[in-house]
Design an enzyme around this catalytic site. Sequence first.
Site, PDB file in Angstrom:
ATOM      1  N   ASP A   1       0.858  -1.183   0.000  1.00  0.00           N
ATOM      2  CA  ASP A   1       0.000   0.000   0.000  1.00  0.00           C
ATOM      3  C   ASP A   1       0.890   1.227   0.000  1.00  0.00           C
ATOM      4  OD1 ASP A   1       0.054   1.100   3.057  1.00  0.00           O
ATOM      5  OD2 ASP A   1       0.003  -1.086   3.081  1.00  0.00           O
TER       6      ASP A   1
ATOM      7  N   GLU B   1      -8.448   4.121  11.700  1.00  0.00           N
ATOM      8  CA  GLU B   1      -7.442   3.814  12.719  1.00  0.00           C
ATOM      9  C   GLU B   1      -7.227   5.039  13.599  1.00  0.00           C
ATOM     10  OE1 GLU B   1      -3.285   3.926  11.290  1.00  0.00           O
ATOM     11  OE2 GLU B   1      -4.137   3.808   9.249  1.00  0.00           O
TER      12      GLU B   1
ATOM     13  N   ASP C   1      -9.739   3.144   5.524  1.00  0.00           N
ATOM     14  CA  ASP C   1      -8.666   3.123   6.510  1.00  0.00           C
ATOM     15  C   ASP C   1      -9.166   3.843   7.750  1.00  0.00           C
ATOM     16  OD1 ASP C   1      -6.391   3.396   8.031  1.00  0.00           O
ATOM     17  OD2 ASP C   1      -5.202   4.394   6.496  1.00  0.00           O
TER      18      ASP C   1
END
Length: 272
Positions: free
Chosen positions: A71, A162, A160
């Site tokens: 990534d 987090e 994503d």
Amino acid sequence: MPVHRPGTARPRHRYLAGLLLTTLALLAPHPATAAETPPRGSAHMGMGVVQHDGRHGTPADTRATQTEGVDVSSHQGNVAWSTLWNSGVRWAYAKATEGTYYTNPYFAQQYNGSYNVGMIRGAYHFATPDTTSGATQADYFVDHGGGWSRDGKTLPGALDIEWNPYGAACYGKTQTAMVTWIRDFLNRYKARTGRDAVIYTATSWWTQCTGNHAGFATTTPLWIARYASTVGTLPAGWQYYTMWQYTSSGPTVGDHNKFNGALDRVQALANG
């Protein structure tokens, strides 16, 4: 007539000096705090993993049963995709967007470059639940590179979600509010693309900020972040992971991942 005794005024002088120093300390800038907060738009996958979860080794080479991937974000700039392909990397995700205020200036080279060397690729969105709603960010993501097409080479978009690199870990949201935000993002993404987005997260963050919510596991592929020799405990509900980010210090680009299956399983996820 009052009598002046030597030393009487000294405690007052000490008090005034101390008060002055305290005032100056409060007025002085704190560069360390400012330096610890990165600029908006600079977040990327796994940004908080080492700080919060640490690093505990790397897994054995399992490319016979798992497929290597990477990534990338603007931090990698223009990526040497041929080098990665020759090393065995077969899939990739590139950061497309963050919040509703940032697009990756290297996205075209990263997204198209990986495709052009033969990789199966996808786009990811760095969530900022404290800035706008989940649905609004899903729209921004799809409108700026996060869509999906049934060409056999495009993976569904990834969320994503987090640690907040700009403030409180859970973006100031309760666990219930965080689950609602994620649900809104996933529902809008599916409405726009026809696909269930991938969730990228770490078990410790998921437990802290969603209360270890299990409700997304039946439909949403899990991309787990853990820099260790084993994947460890997964968030509630998921019996297996689809992808595993296992290091941020791999060759060429840093972030390396394992897809839980051979290349035909990567192709299956791309095809929907």
